[in-house]
Design a protein around this motif. Structure first.
Motif, PDB file in Angstrom:
ATOM      1  N   ASP A 179       0.804  -1.224   0.000  1.00  0.00           N
ATOM      2  CA  ASP A 179       0.000   0.000   0.000  1.00  0.00           C
ATOM      3  C   ASP A 179       0.833   1.268   0.000  1.00  0.00           C
ATOM      4  N   ASN A 180       2.017   1.215   0.635  1.00  0.00           N
ATOM      5  CA  ASN A 180       2.751   2.460   0.881  1.00  0.00           C
ATOM      6  C   ASN A 180       4.053   2.610   0.099  1.00  0.00           C
ATOM      7  N   LEU A 181       4.767   1.520  -0.123  1.00  0.00           N
ATOM      8  CA  LEU A 181       6.117   1.651  -0.670  1.00  0.00           C
ATOM      9  C   LEU A 181       6.283   1.093  -2.075  1.00  0.00           C
ATOM     10  N   ALA A 182       5.242   0.450  -2.610  1.00  0.00           N
ATOM     11  CA  ALA A 182       5.412  -0.211  -3.890  1.00  0.00           C
ATOM     12  C   ALA A 182       5.257   0.741  -5.071  1.00  0.00           C
ATOM     13  N   ALA A 183       4.660   1.895  -4.857  1.00  0.00           N
ATOM     14  CA  ALA A 183       4.542   2.865  -5.943  1.00  0.00           C
ATOM     15  C   ALA A 183       5.926   3.355  -6.332  1.00  0.00           C
ATOM     16  N   GLU A 184       6.013   3.870  -7.551  1.00  0.00           N
ATOM     17  CA  GLU A 184       7.315   4.357  -8.019  1.00  0.00           C
ATOM     18  C   GLU A 184       7.881   5.390  -7.056  1.00  0.00           C
ATOM     19  N   SER A 185       7.030   6.234  -6.532  1.00  0.00           N
ATOM     20  CA  SER A 185       7.453   7.193  -5.509  1.00  0.00           C
ATOM     21  C   SER A 185       6.220   7.686  -4.776  1.00  0.00           C
ATOM     22  N   ILE A 186       6.372   7.993  -3.516  1.00  0.00           N
ATOM     23  CA  ILE A 186       5.281   8.553  -2.735  1.00  0.00           C
ATOM     24  C   ILE A 186       5.382  10.064  -2.836  1.00  0.00           C
ATOM     25  N   PRO A 187       4.324  10.738  -3.282  1.00  0.00           N
ATOM     26  CA  PRO A 187       4.418  12.195  -3.421  1.00  0.00           C
ATOM     27  C   PRO A 187       4.691  12.852  -2.082  1.00  0.00           C
ATOM     28  N   GLN A 188       5.546  13.852  -2.111  1.00  0.00           N
ATOM     29  CA  GLN A 188       5.882  14.599  -0.897  1.00  0.00           C
ATOM     30  C   GLN A 188       5.169  15.948  -0.902  1.00  0.00           C
ATOM     31  N   ASP A 189       3.882  15.915  -1.294  1.00  0.00           N
ATOM     32  CA  ASP A 189       3.130  17.142  -1.447  1.00  0.00           C
ATOM     33  C   ASP A 189       2.663  17.742  -0.128  1.00  0.00           C
ATOM     34  N   LEU A 190       2.928  17.053   0.998  1.00  0.00           N
ATOM     35  CA  LEU A 190       2.559  17.608   2.299  1.00  0.00           C
ATOM     36  C   LEU A 190       3.759  18.219   3.018  1.00  0.00           C
ATOM     37  N   ASN A 191       4.885  18.308   2.330  1.00  0.00           N
ATOM     38  CA  ASN A 191       6.077  18.937   2.908  1.00  0.00           C
ATOM     39  C   ASN A 191       5.744  20.349   3.376  1.00  0.00           C
ATOM     40  N   GLY A 192       6.161  20.672   4.609  1.00  0.00           N
ATOM     41  CA  GLY A 192       5.917  21.990   5.157  1.00  0.00           C
ATOM     42  C   GLY A 192       4.589  22.123   5.878  1.00  0.00           C
ATOM     43  N   GLN A 193       3.748  21.088   5.787  1.00  0.00           N
ATOM     44  CA  GLN A 193       2.457  21.132   6.478  1.00  0.00           C
ATOM     45  C   GLN A 193       2.556  20.479   7.857  1.00  0.00           C
ATOM     46  N   HIS A 194       1.713  20.940   8.777  1.00  0.00           N
ATOM     47  CA  HIS A 194       1.624  20.362  10.124  1.00  0.00           C
ATOM     48  C   HIS A 194       0.233  19.776  10.292  1.00  0.00           C
ATOM     49  N   TRP A 195       0.161  18.465  10.517  1.00  0.00           N
ATOM     50  CA  TRP A 195      -1.093  17.766  10.757  1.00  0.00           C
ATOM     51  C   TRP A 195      -1.131  17.321  12.218  1.00  0.00           C
ATOM     52  N   VAL A 196      -2.225  17.612  12.888  1.00  0.00           N
ATOM     53  CA  VAL A 196      -2.442  17.174  14.266  1.00  0.00           C
ATOM     54  C   VAL A 196      -3.569  16.146  14.242  1.00  0.00           C
ATOM     55  N   ILE A 197      -3.301  14.968  14.785  1.00  0.00           N
ATOM     56  CA  ILE A 197      -4.258  13.856  14.714  1.00  0.00           C
ATOM     57  C   ILE A 197      -4.450  13.266  16.107  1.00  0.00           C
ATOM     58  N   THR A 198      -5.698  13.077  16.512  1.00  0.00           N
ATOM     59  CA  THR A 198      -5.970  12.397  17.774  1.00  0.00           C
ATOM     60  C   THR A 198      -6.372  10.957  17.490  1.00  0.00           C
ATOM     61  N   ALA A 199      -6.094  10.069  18.432  1.00  0.00           N
ATOM     62  CA  ALA A 199      -6.358   8.646  18.215  1.00  0.00           C
ATOM     63  C   ALA A 199      -6.637   7.942  19.534  1.00  0.00           C
ATOM     64  N   GLY A 200      -7.283   6.785  19.437  1.00  0.00           N
ATOM     65  CA  GLY A 200      -7.510   5.938  20.604  1.00  0.00           C
ATOM     66  C   GLY A 200      -8.646   6.419  21.487  1.00  0.00           C
ATOM     67  N   PRO A 201      -8.840   5.753  22.615  1.00  0.00           N
ATOM     68  CA  PRO A 201      -9.892   6.147  23.551  1.00  0.00           C
ATOM     69  C   PRO A 201      -9.369   7.165  24.555  1.00  0.00           C
ATOM     70  N   THR A 202     -10.264   7.756  25.314  1.00  0.00           N
ATOM     71  CA  THR A 202      -9.840   8.458  26.527  1.00  0.00           C
ATOM     72  C   THR A 202     -10.249   7.608  27.722  1.00  0.00           C
ATOM     73  N   MET A 203      -9.601   7.840  28.837  1.00  0.00           N
ATOM     74  CA  MET A 203      -9.817   7.071  30.060  1.00  0.00           C
ATOM     75  C   MET A 203     -10.186   8.047  31.172  1.00  0.00           C
ATOM     76  N   GLU A 204     -11.433   7.978  31.629  1.00  0.00           N
ATOM     77  CA  GLU A 204     -11.932   8.906  32.641  1.00  0.00           C
ATOM     78  C   GLU A 204     -12.007   8.198  33.989  1.00  0.00           C
ATOM     79  N   ALA A 205     -11.165   8.598  34.920  1.00  0.00           N
ATOM     80  CA  ALA A 205     -11.044   7.901  36.200  1.00  0.00           C
ATOM     81  C   ALA A 205     -12.306   8.041  37.053  1.00  0.00           C
ATOM     82  N   ILE A 206     -12.721   6.923  37.641  1.00  0.00           N
ATOM     83  CA  ILE A 206     -13.769   6.922  38.659  1.00  0.00           C
ATOM     84  C   ILE A 206     -13.128   7.025  40.034  1.00  0.00           C
ATOM     85  N   ASP A 207     -12.119   6.193  40.236  1.00  0.00           N
ATOM     86  CA  ASP A 207     -11.289   6.225  41.437  1.00  0.00           C
ATOM     87  C   ASP A 207      -9.909   5.738  41.014  1.00  0.00           C
TER      88      ASP A 207
END
Length: 409
Positions: A179-207
């Motif tokens: 999926d990622n490396l077999a193409a002749e080249s991966i475009p670097q069109d996001l150079n200079g951009q900053h992406w912020v991504i959140t992931a996973g669950p949050t954990m809210e303490a009861i005790d």
């Protein structure tokens, strides 16, 4: 046809119990039509035999740097030039240390230094070795030099320990390569951009020992972080508690609660980010008052009432504060998926929302595949069911195209 068809892949195998898994990786690569050449380190010979690897790959196995029969034509340099991709699976702590130091004292390290092809490591070692500051420093050094990495995975190890250090499964390495490396080249069109991504669950303490959470594994958010990083973006991944290792080259910020995640998001945006993706499954509620001691079971009561209050709406808050040029949300729903997602798109002030039906057992939470519907104010798009890594590449491309068209308007 596989993207790996006719690709020349040099597979390096280093010393470690996970070396046996490389036999399956070779089988998958050759079945896809790749031309595979295997290189063994001396340590790997204690775990797998040259005869077995030759039978699976269909080619003689190389292991000696100064082989008189090959070096008449500077064979190690020719092999480095031959490879379209170099994959080291498993990559031991010792190999990573020598590679990071630029050593060329065996055939495999020499090839890695002499090649211009992409190099992918699949680390495998004891969990304590992986966590050791020296190994982490070596991993960071290699990532800064453009060496890619997949894994390690988290789980039970041959030594009896449990933790990060297992080699990523061959099928997952194959998917990553395809999926990622077999193409002749991966475009670097996001150079200079900053992406912020959140992931996973949050954990809210009861005790101190109990908490409120959900089934999110973080796989989709981590795949998006990796896909954006591969295209050149600077990526900050803000993750709730998961068992995944962050992709190399991605800045990982670990959090637990929704309040922690919101603070981390705001701190990540010292200036406006280009793209914010809220892929985390944030708990809607938290305790109004957290108990600082373990809550004891009352023998004369069969019920327990907890007073909950709303958590901050992270993505709506970031959107209101204009924290990113493009705001992308996720809507994990169990019914009326599209209708609820469209409501969130408007209510939270987003540019795009990605909806998925988490009531299905074959996609979504804790699964390796996903199927989503992407909704903007102008149109709806539904890509086919795919691995989360493959889907992430499609989504990053779709988000990029959306930002390009928006900026042109």
């Amino acid at each position: 046809m596989s993207n790996l068809a006719a690709k020349r892949i040099l597979l390096g195998i280093t010393g470690g119990i996970a070396a046996y898994k490389s036999i399956e990786l070779i089988r998958l690569l050759t079945k896809a039509g790749a031309d595979v050449q295997v290189v063994l380190t001396d340590g790997a010979k204690a775990f797998v035999t040259e005869m077995t690897l030759q039978a699976v790959s269909g080619k003689p196995v190389r292991s000696t740097l100064l082989d008189p029969t090959a070096e008449a034509g500077m064979g190690h340099i020719e092999l480095a030039k031959w490879a379209d991709l170099i994959v080291i699976a498993p990559a031991s702590a010792d190999f990573m240390a020598r590679y990071a130091q630029g050593m060329a004292n065996d055939l495999l390290t020499t090839l890695c230094l002499a090649t211009e092809a992409p190099v992918l490591l699949a680390p495998a070692m004891n969990q304590a070795m992986w966590r050791h500051p020296a190994t982490q420093a070596n991993a960071d050094t290699l990532a800064q030099r453009g060496v890619l990495s997949v894994g390690p995975a988290d789980g039970a190890q041959a030594c009896g320990d449990v933790g990060p250090g297992r080699m990523t499964e061959p099928a997952d390495i194959f998917t990553y390569l395809n999926d990622n490396l077999a193409a002749e080249s991966i475009p670097q069109d996001l150079n200079g951009q900053h992406w912020v991504i959140t992931a996973g669950p949050t954990m809210e303490a009861i005790d101190p020992v109990r908490y409120i959470s959900n089934h999110s594994s973080g796989k989709m958010g981590y795949a998006l972080a990796q896909a954006a990083q591969l295209r050149g973006a600077k990526v900050t991944l803000i993750s709730g508690p998961v068992t995944l290792s962050a992709p190399q080259g991605v800045t990982l910020v670990k959090v637990k609660s929704a309040d922690d995640m919101l603070t981390a998001c705001q701190q990540a945006m010292t200036k406006t980010a280009d793209v914010f993706i809220g892929a985390a499954a944030v708990a809607d509620f938290k305790m109004k008052s957290q108990s600082h001691q373990k809550m004891k079971k009352q023998t004369n009561r069969d019920e327990l009432q907890l007073t909950l209050v709303k958590n901050p709406d992270i993505i709506a808050t970031i959107a209101e504060q204009k924290g990113a040029n493009c705001m992308v949300g996720f809507a994990a729903e169990t019914q009326d998926v599209i209708a609820y997602a469209k409501g969130k798109l408007e209510r939270k002030g987003l540019d795009m929302i990605i909806a998925n039906d988490v009531s299905r057992s074959d996609i979504g939470f804790n699964q390796d595949e996903n199927q989503v519907t992407v909704i903007t104010h102008e149109k709806t798009w539904s890509p086919e069911k795919a691995s989360k890594q493959q889907l992430a590449m499609q989504l990053v491309e779709h988000i990029y195209q959306h930002t390009q068209s928006s900026s042109a308007d």
